[in-house]
Each structure stands twice: as C-alpha cells, then as structure tokens.
Scaffold this motif. Structure first.
Motif, PDB file in Angstrom:
ATOM      1  N   LEU A  93       0.840  -1.194   0.000  1.00 25.70           N
ATOM      2  CA  LEU A  93       0.000   0.000   0.000  1.00 25.70           C
ATOM      3  C   LEU A  93       0.875   1.243   0.000  1.00 25.70           C
ATOM      4  O   LEU A  93       1.852   1.324   0.743  1.00 25.70           O
ATOM      5  CB  LEU A  93      -0.921   0.007   1.216  1.00 25.70           C
ATOM      6  N   GLU A  94       0.496   2.212  -0.836  1.00 25.42           N
ATOM      7  CA  GLU A  94       1.184   3.504  -0.869  1.00 25.42           C
ATOM      8  C   GLU A  94       0.183   4.615  -0.605  1.00 25.42           C
ATOM      9  O   GLU A  94      -0.866   4.686  -1.258  1.00 25.42           O
ATOM     10  CB  GLU A  94       1.864   3.722  -2.220  1.00 25.42           C
ATOM     11  N   GLN A  95       0.504   5.459   0.365  1.00 21.56           N
ATOM     12  CA  GLN A  95      -0.314   6.641   0.658  1.00 21.56           C
ATOM     13  C   GLN A  95       0.563   7.694   1.307  1.00 21.56           C
ATOM     14  O   GLN A  95       1.419   7.374   2.149  1.00 21.56           O
ATOM     15  CB  GLN A  95      -1.489   6.296   1.576  1.00 21.56           C
ATOM     16  N   TYR A 110      -5.002   3.003   6.615  1.00 18.11           N
ATOM     17  CA  TYR A 110      -5.097   3.977   5.530  1.00 18.11           C
ATOM     18  C   TYR A 110      -6.300   4.884   5.748  1.00 18.11           C
ATOM     19  O   TYR A 110      -7.157   4.618   6.614  1.00 18.11           O
ATOM     20  CB  TYR A 110      -5.183   3.286   4.162  1.00 18.11           C
ATOM     21  N   ASP A 111      -6.364   5.964   4.981  1.00 14.40           N
ATOM     22  CA  ASP A 111      -7.400   6.982   5.112  1.00 14.40           C
ATOM     23  C   ASP A 111      -8.057   7.158   3.752  1.00 14.40           C
ATOM     24  O   ASP A 111      -7.385   7.503   2.774  1.00 14.40           O
ATOM     25  CB  ASP A 111      -6.764   8.288   5.592  1.00 14.40           C
ATOM     26  N   THR A 112      -9.364   6.935   3.653  1.00 13.83           N
ATOM     27  CA  THR A 112     -10.040   6.996   2.351  1.00 13.83           C
ATOM     28  C   THR A 112     -10.231   8.418   1.845  1.00 13.83           C
ATOM     29  O   THR A 112     -10.651   8.614   0.706  1.00 13.83           O
ATOM     30  CB  THR A 112     -11.416   6.310   2.408  1.00 13.83           C
ATOM     31  N   TYR A 116      -4.803   6.657  -2.452  1.00 17.37           N
ATOM     32  CA  TYR A 116      -3.916   5.552  -2.095  1.00 17.37           C
ATOM     33  C   TYR A 116      -4.007   4.475  -3.173  1.00 17.37           C
ATOM     34  O   TYR A 116      -4.925   4.478  -4.007  1.00 17.37           O
ATOM     35  CB  TYR A 116      -4.254   4.956  -0.715  1.00 17.37           C
ATOM     36  N   ALA A 147      -0.959   7.182   8.255  1.00 15.31           N
ATOM     37  CA  ALA A 147      -1.613   6.455   7.156  1.00 15.31           C
ATOM     38  C   ALA A 147      -0.539   5.857   6.249  1.00 15.31           C
ATOM     39  O   ALA A 147       0.473   6.484   5.959  1.00 15.31           O
ATOM     40  CB  ALA A 147      -2.515   7.388   6.369  1.00 15.31           C
ATOM     41  N   GLY A 148      -0.769   4.630   5.819  1.00 17.09           N
ATOM     42  CA  GLY A 148       0.229   3.951   5.002  1.00 17.09           C
ATOM     43  C   GLY A 148       1.292   3.270   5.825  1.00 17.09           C
ATOM     44  O   GLY A 148       2.388   3.018   5.345  1.00 17.09           O
ATOM     45  N   HIS A 241       1.503   9.284  -4.521  1.00 16.75           N
ATOM     46  CA  HIS A 241       0.236   9.305  -3.788  1.00 16.75           C
ATOM     47  C   HIS A 241       0.227  10.382  -2.706  1.00 16.75           C
ATOM     48  O   HIS A 241      -0.162  10.154  -1.559  1.00 16.75           O
ATOM     49  CB  HIS A 241      -0.057   7.924  -3.193  1.00 16.75           C
TER      50      HIS A 241
END
Length: 323
Positions: A93-95, A110-112, A116, A147-148, A241
């Motif tokens: 995952l990348e954010q 993560y944060d919607t 991401y 996040a991430g 991202h």
C-alpha cells in the motif's frame, strides 16, 4: 445488511469491472486493474457491526487504486479510516508518500479521504474494516502522519489488535445489534490507541528523517524519468500518492523547487552528453529531446542561462579541452 458477491457467473471480460463495482459500492469508489493475465476471479463478503463495516475480499492479483479524481467526484462520501488485515498473499500500500509492504498476517492503516494504491501481486484474501473518521477521536494531523503504515502481530498494539480483528471478521454476523454496537466502540478505542502508538514512535524518529526518506525517493524518481517530457510536479505527486501542495512543502527546505530541480537535472544530463567525444555524436536537438526538452528554443535559452554559453558552444569548448 449482509452482502455477498462473486464473479463466478459473470462473463470473463466483465469480471474485473463487476468486482470493482461491487467493492466501490460497498466501501468507497476505487479502480481495479487485474494483474494476473487471465480471467479475473473475485469474491466479496461484507456486513455491518454497529458503525464498523467489515468486508472480506478474496481475488486474483490486482491493483486497487483510490485516485484523487474518484475522491473529488464523490464529495458526499464520509471520510473513513480503513484497516486491512492480510490473511493470505501479500499487499503493498502507498499513501502520502509512504510504502507499506504487508505480508500475510500483517495489518495496514489507511485513510479513504486521500489517494492511495494497493498492489496485490498474487491471489489474496484480506479483511477490511472501515469506520467513520470522525468517530475515531484522533486529530487529522496524527492520522495523516501514520496512514500507510504496516505492522506485524508482534509489534506493540498489533499483538492485541490483530487477533481481535480476525475474530470479529469470523464471527461478526452472529452478534446482536446491541453487542455489535459495543464491539464497534471497542474497535474505535483500539484503533485510537494504535494511532497514538504509531504517532509516538514516529515522533521518536523525528519528522525530518521521514521527510528525508520521501525527498530521496522523489529525487530518485526524477532521475529515472528525466527523459519523459510529461515529468512534472503533478505527475510526481500522483506517482507517490501525495498532493502537489505537500510535494512543494517537502522541498521548501531543499533550496530548489521541484520544477527547477527537474530542469537542472535535465540540463546536467545534456551537458554531460554534449561534452562526450565521438565520431557519431548526436545532434543538439536529439540530445535535448532524449532528456525531456520538447522545445529546442526553450532548451537553448535554459542551457545558456545555466552554463553561460549555447549548447553548440559548450560542445565545441568541451571538445577543444579534450584535445
């Protein structure tokens, strides 16, 4: 409301879009790109536990992206905090410029509300827990910091949180509404502790070290893509991202803007190539084009401003020095 979706009876050419649509309607809008090179197969099971939505995704290798365009297109969707528990397969995952590699048995946050991307390089199974960000009781600044981030079962709060979430994913449909509401509150409480722990750990490392890592990655990305005429702050931010504003803020202490850095690195590459001796030396315009300059006149002006001579004069001077 419980939901179960499978691609089993869907035509092969429609499977990925069908599954991606089901995920988008159930969780948040995303784009799904299959990576397996064969007809995509996927399953989705989802149910509510109070204000927490618990979903189990099982599918072939794929890239799942929540882009800035999708976020802008659906402003009415309430921001959610997401937690992924990887049951089988791997996830990356990348954010916000962070890259989290999640093995089977790991957890990622993560944060919607921000873009991401998640790569599942092989067939996978994962549990996703979504709850409204406002109910977590965590400052947005702290959530953005972590996040991430991925953890394993033996790391801090992960040793408590992971078994608890796995148990909920397996048994949530059996709970009555009052019990489900109380368990949802426990999820929020544990996640708040989890975020606080991650924030404290990052504070101990120091914010500058985290920024240095991202700046280094951006610089490496620029050097790898100098020949791409579309290389720009917007493209770089999208690839990592992060927002363009955040990208510019990262470089405030670097003494150079992102656009200026791209041009400097391109000019350096052109200067090196023009200074090489050879019987079949490429033309100035060919060198400029190879390193991302589309407009020859702009290249000549930028080169003269940087080196004090034209590209042709530079080549002649370098050749004379070599002799």
């Amino acid at each position: 409301m419980d939901l179960q979706v499978t691609t089993a009876s869907v035509p092969d050419e429609e499977k990925a879009a069908f599954w991606g649509g089901a995920v988008s309607r159930t969780l948040v809008p995303v784009e799904v790109v299959p990576l397996a090179g064969r007809p995509f197969e996927g399953l989705l099971a989802s149910h509510r536990l109070g204000y927490v939505r618990i979903s189990t995704l099982e599918a072939d290798a794929a890239r799942v992206s929540r882009t800035a365009a999708l976020i802008a297109r659906t402003p009415q969707i309430e921001p959610q905090v997401g937690v992924g528990v990887q049951v089988s397969g791997r996830a990356v995952l990348e954010q916000d410029g962070r890259r989290a590699e999640v093995p089977a048995g790991g957890l990622v946050l993560y944060d919607t509300a921000r873009p991401y991307c998640v790569d599942f390089p092989e067939r996978f199974r994962t549990h996703l827990f979504h709850l409204p960000r406002r109910l977590l009781g965590v400052p947005e600044r702290e959530l953005r910091q972590v996040a991430g981030t991925a953890v394993t079962p033996v790391e801090g709060c992960g040793s408590v949180l992971l078994p608890f979430l796995n148990c909920l994913a397996a048994s949530a449909p059996s709970y009555s509404a009052p019990v489900g509401d109380r368990l949802a509150g426990s999820v929020a409480d544990l996640l708040s502790v989890f975020v606080a722990q991650l924030t404290a750990a990052q504070a101990a490392d120091g914010p500058r070290s985290r920024n240095d890592h991202l700046v280094r990655r951006v610089r490496e990305h620029i050097d790898r893509h100098l020949g791409d005429p579309d290389l720009s702050p917007e493209a770089i931010a999208q690839a990592h991202h992060i927002s363009v504003r955040y990208l510019h803020r990262l470089f405030e202490s670097e003494g150079v803007t992102v656009s200026r850095l791209i041009q400097q690195r391109r000019l350096d590459a052109c200067a090196r190539e023009l200074g090489r001796r050879g019987r079949t030396a490429p033309t100035v315009s060919a060198v400029a084009q190879r390193w991302g300059f589309v407009n020859p006149a702009h290249f000549s002006r930028a080169f003269r401003a940087a080196y004090g001579v034209s590209p042709r004069e530079w080549r002649a001077l370098r050749t004379a020095d070599a002799d």
